[in-house]
Design an enzyme around this catalytic site. Structure first.
Site, short mmCIF file in Angstrom:
data_model
loop_
_atom_site.label_atom_id
_atom_site.label_comp_id
_atom_site.label_asym_id
_atom_site.label_seq_id
_atom_site.Cartn_x
_atom_site.Cartn_y
_atom_site.Cartn_z
N SER A 28 -5.23 1.68 16.65
CA SER A 28 -6.40 2.25 15.95
C SER A 28 -7.59 2.46 16.88
CB SER A 28 -6.81 1.32 14.81
OG SER A 28 -8.09 1.66 14.34
N TYR A 74 -10.13 -6.04 11.10
CA TYR A 74 -9.06 -5.02 11.19
C TYR A 74 -8.92 -4.52 12.62
CZ TYR A 74 -7.03 -0.35 10.97
OH TYR A 74 -6.27 0.77 11.23
N ASP A 101 -18.71 -1.15 10.10
CA ASP A 101 -18.52 0.27 10.39
C ASP A 101 -18.90 0.62 11.83
OD1 ASP A 101 -17.46 2.13 8.68
OD2 ASP A 101 -19.37 3.11 8.24
N VAL A 112 -6.94 9.54 10.72
CA VAL A 112 -5.90 10.48 10.30
C VAL A 112 -6.10 10.86 8.83
CG1 VAL A 112 -3.42 10.88 10.27
CG2 VAL A 112 -4.40 9.23 11.89
N ARG A 142 -21.69 0.53 5.42
CA ARG A 142 -20.58 -0.41 5.23
C ARG A 142 -20.56 -1.44 6.37
NH1 ARG A 142 -14.82 2.42 4.88
NH2 ARG A 142 -14.92 1.91 7.08
N THR A 168 0.83 -1.22 0.00
CA THR A 168 0.00 0.00 0.00
C THR A 168 0.86 1.27 0.00
OG1 THR A 168 -0.21 -0.04 2.41
CG2 THR A 168 -1.95 -1.13 1.16
N GLY A 169 2.14 1.13 0.35
CA GLY A 169 3.04 2.29 0.32
C GLY A 169 3.38 2.67 -1.12
N ASP A 222 9.34 -7.00 3.80
CA ASP A 222 8.03 -7.23 4.39
C ASP A 222 8.22 -7.50 5.88
OD1 ASP A 222 5.51 -8.50 5.13
OD2 ASP A 222 5.16 -8.66 2.96
C1 UD2 Z 1 -10.98 3.13 10.84
C2 UD2 Z 1 -10.56 3.70 12.22
C3 UD2 Z 1 -9.35 4.62 12.05
C4 UD2 Z 1 -8.22 3.95 11.26
C5 UD2 Z 1 -8.78 3.47 9.92
C6 UD2 Z 1 -7.74 2.78 9.04
C7 UD2 Z 1 -12.75 3.89 13.37
C8 UD2 Z 1 -13.73 4.79 14.00
N1 UD2 Z 1 -11.66 4.45 12.79
O1 UD2 Z 1 -11.42 4.21 10.07
O2 UD2 Z 1 -8.89 5.02 13.33
O3 UD2 Z 1 -7.67 2.90 11.99
O4 UD2 Z 1 -9.86 2.55 10.16
O5 UD2 Z 1 -8.32 2.32 7.87
O6 UD2 Z 1 -12.88 2.67 13.41
N2 UD2 Z 1 -17.12 6.19 3.84
C9 UD2 Z 1 -18.05 6.68 2.92
N3 UD2 Z 1 -17.70 6.69 1.62
C10 UD2 Z 1 -16.50 6.26 1.16
C11 UD2 Z 1 -15.55 5.76 2.10
C12 UD2 Z 1 -15.90 5.73 3.44
O7 UD2 Z 1 -19.16 7.08 3.30
O8 UD2 Z 1 -16.27 6.30 -0.06
C13 UD2 Z 1 -17.48 6.19 5.27
C14 UD2 Z 1 -17.27 4.87 5.97
O9 UD2 Z 1 -18.39 4.02 5.81
C15 UD2 Z 1 -17.07 5.34 7.41
C16 UD2 Z 1 -16.38 6.70 7.27
O10 UD2 Z 1 -16.62 7.11 5.92
O11 UD2 Z 1 -18.30 5.51 8.07
C17 UD2 Z 1 -14.88 6.65 7.48
O12 UD2 Z 1 -14.35 5.56 6.72
P1 UD2 Z 1 -12.78 5.32 6.52
O13 UD2 Z 1 -12.61 4.09 5.73
O14 UD2 Z 1 -12.14 6.57 6.06
O15 UD2 Z 1 -12.26 5.12 8.02
P2 UD2 Z 1 -12.81 4.22 9.26
O16 UD2 Z 1 -13.75 5.05 10.05
O17 UD2 Z 1 -13.17 2.88 8.82
#
Ligand code: UD2
Length: 322
Positions: A119, A143, A275, A173, A272, A36-37, A55
């Protein structure tokens, strides 16, 4: 002069930490497997970064890499909730086995401290906000489980072997260098690039889910301060790293519309799997124990991030046209 190892150095957070360490004149070694980098993220360090393509699942490799290292920032991971829902084994390999390898290698090499990218997903969907470190974890996605397992390994290596470890639970972040080109990219990177291209972003669910979006510079500061803090204050412990505020996705989309000057609306899709609904941190402990002081607000962070993606796109345009 101290030698630092950054795992996942070509990733968004790893490259940002390396950038600051190099700016301060430290010796920096970095590893990445480029799953992913991105090479672009470390291109500017050419000649200054001691880089090895490796790795973290390669234990013997990590043992070689850790020799002579004083401090480790362990940022390498397979991030993303949906990625882990689709392929929990790979997430486990990198996030659990990879982390254990780093700890074994750091212990054997006499590393002074390991700072780990934990996380906020570990808290899961418990109703109380803001989240405090003394609350019971309740991970939902594979995750979240894998990152929490890494935290437990960190604490265990301090308790059992005396290796100083600190886990920093990052809350969503965002900022320059965050990859935007994968279905697993963070929501802000995705939304900003789509909107700058005049395309439509999709909000999963009703958009009322909220996140404690945290600008990258605040996270880099947290890492450096946690690494330099007295062991009595931080060793074997876990801290929230965030701004301590939260915004819904609907509010975030509206803020981006203004900054970008985008006239469209978001599409709405199904929620999702895995979530979390709401996320917000209490950052009192990090402030108290190592003077964490997030300086960049959400709005300022959005401005800087949009400006960065805009520059990337204008730089990329002539090449595409030719
Ligand atoms: C999780 C962790 C975060 C970090 C990250 C790494 C939580 C609260 N946060 O982030 O700390 O570890 O994982 O990946 O668990 N979304 C949309 N449309 C899109 C993409 C995402 O609506 O096209 C929504 C998604 O369903 C979620 C929010 O945006 O509700 C944030 O999603 P994300 O994938 O940016 O990050 P999240 O919260 O899973």
């Amino acid at each position: 002069m101290a030698t630092y190892l950054v795992t996942g150095v070509a990733g968004f957070i790893g490259s940002s930490i390396a950038h600051e360490l190099l700016r301060q004149g430290h010796n920096v070694r970095g590893v990445d497997n480029f799953i992913t980098g991105k090479k672009e993220n470390i291109a500017e360090f050419a000649g200054r970064l001691d880089f090895l393509e490796m790795d973290i699942c390669d234990l013997a490799g990590m043992q070689r890499v850790c020799r002579g290292v004083d401090y480790v920032f362990h940022e390498a991971a397979l991030a993303s909730v949906p990625r882990s829902v689709k392929d929990p084994i790979s997430s486990n390999d990198s996030n659990v086995t990879g982390t254990l390898n780093i700890l074994v290698a750091a212990r054997d090499a006499g590393v002074k401290r390991v700072v780990y990218a934990a996380s906020s997903s570990a808290y899961g969907d418990t109703p109380t906000l803001p989240k405090r470190e003394d609350m019971l974890p309740n991970p939902i996605s594979p995750y979240a489980v894998s990152k929490l397992a890494g935290e437990h390994y960190m604490a265990s290596f301090y308790r059992v072997y005396g290796l100083e470890t600190v886990s920093l639970r990052y809350f969503n972040v965002f900022g320059p260098r965050q990859a935007a080109d994968s279905p697993y990219s963070g929501v802000l990177a995705k939304f900003i690039t789509l909107m700058l291209e005049g395309r439509q972003a999709t909000i999963f669910g009703d958009g009322e889910q909220s996140r404690d979006f945290t600008y990258i510079d605040n996270v880099v500061q947290a890492n450096l301060r946690a690494c330099g803090a007295p062991a009595a204050a931080v060793a074997g412990r876990m801290f929230n790293i965030a701004l301590g505020t939260r915004f819904t996705l609907n509010q975030t989309f509206a803020a981006l519309k203004k900054i970008i000057g985008y006239n469209g609306n978001a599409a709405y899709g199904p929620e999702r799997e895995g979530d979390v609904k709401h996320s917000q941190a209490d950052i009192t402990e990090a402030r108290r124990q190592f003077g964490f002081d997030p300086k960049v607000s959400f709005e300022e962070g959005l401005d800087k991030t949009v400006a960065w993606y805009r520059t990337q796109m204008t730089q990329a345009e002539p090449a595409t046209v030719r």
